[in-house]
Design a protein around this motif. Structure first.
Motif: not given
Ligand code: ADP
Ligand code: ADP
Length: 245
Positions: A13, A54, A58, A98, A178
């Motif tokens: 990313y 995740s 995805r 989730q 997930d």
């Molecule tokens: P999960 O609880 O499934 O691990 P997260 O809380 O880590 O999900 O992330 C929620 C959403 O935010 C997801 O769509 C993820 O792709 C996005 N996301 C996670 N980390 C970042 C980041 N550092 N910057 C931008 N988007 C993020």
């Protein structure tokens, strides 16, 4: 031949910062992941928060674009396909998230939510659709008379059953889960896991199953992959992995 074969999957990313939103770095979320998944098999994916679970899930579904690597479904690499070319494959891969409330449209009835994929893919309308939706409700342990109710009228566990019914509606080959029970009361978790196991026995699709609770993963999975910092560091039959040394 496995149903799903993922080879050297990479997802980086771009991290943007400052008022100009310039790229200031890169997150190596998934850094060379390979695994295969047989028809009717469940692969558990575990690892600490942020290790890339995740993102793997995805990316396999092409909800996130891979940086590089191959994602073979029935031998066909879907990683380079355009959105249009991907459409027929979309039908066979579904996801259960989730938080069931967040993924349900509050203004649609449960019956319309479950029947929506049938309409989008032009598979059934009218009475034929209603019949199929009623059948799906029964498969997941909901009553057909609940089709007219809205998401807020269901309990958390029932809402996850609606999401599962929607995932089943097109007869998928693969369902990605997930953290599907993490948001549910502990007393409800086992019911939903047992439903997922029963449905797989009846319909023989595969699960890629993400959870942080090792007891849940050990219960539902046949094999388990352990991720750490964007890589799979161990992958083994669950009896091997969880056996006492
Ligand atoms: P999960 O609880 O499934 O691990 P997260 O809380 O880590 O999900 O992330 C929620 C959403 O935010 C997801 O769509 C993820 O792709 C996005 N996301 C996670 N980390 C970042 C980041 N550092 N910057 C931008 N988007 C993020
Ligand atoms: P997990 O599911 O194991 O919690 P994720 O796949 O959600 O891990 O995240 C892996 C890494 O990628 C984390 O460092 C997370 O912050 C980052 N990440 C996830 N989604 C995004 C995104 N959309 N933009 C930037 N970074 C992200």
């Amino acid at each position: 031949r496995p149903l799903l074969e993922v080879t050297d999957l990479v997802k980086h990313y771009a991290v943007r910062g400052g008022v100009l939103r310039r790229q200031v770095g890169t997150v190596h979320a998934v850094d060379g992941v390979s695994f295969s998944l047989g028809a009717g098999e469940t692969l558990g994916l575990v690892g600490e928060s942020g290790c890339g679970k995740s993102t793997v899930a995805r990316t396999v579904l092409r909800l996130v674009e891979p940086t590089s690597g191959a994602i073979k479904l029935d031998g066909e690499d879907i990683a380079p396909l355009s959105k249009t070319a991907l459409r027929p494959y979309r039908r066979s891969m579904q996801i259960v998230f989730q938080d069931p409330f967040a993924s349900l449209n509050p203004r649609m009835t449960a019956g319309d939510i479950v029947g929506e994929p049938l309409i989008v893919h032009g598979l059934a309308t009218g009475a034929k659709k209603q019949e199929r939706v009623a059948e799906l409700f029964q498969q997941v342990g909901l009553r057909p008379d609940q089709m007219k109710n809205f998401p807020h009228q269901f309990s958390g566990g029932q809402r996850q059953r609606i999401c599962i019914a929607r995932a089943l509606s097109l007869g998928p080959r693969l369902i990605v889960c997930d953290e599907p029970v993490s948001a549910l009361d502990v007393s409800i978790q086992a019911q939903v896991i047992n439903l997922l196991i029963d449905l797989q026995r009846q319909q023989n699709f595969s699960y890629l199953f993400i959870a942080h609770d090792l007891a849940v993963v050990a219960h539902i999975s046949h094999r388990v992959a352990v991720m750490y910092l964007g890589r799979i560091v161990e992958i083994a039959d669950k009896h091997e992995l969880f056996a006492n040394p």
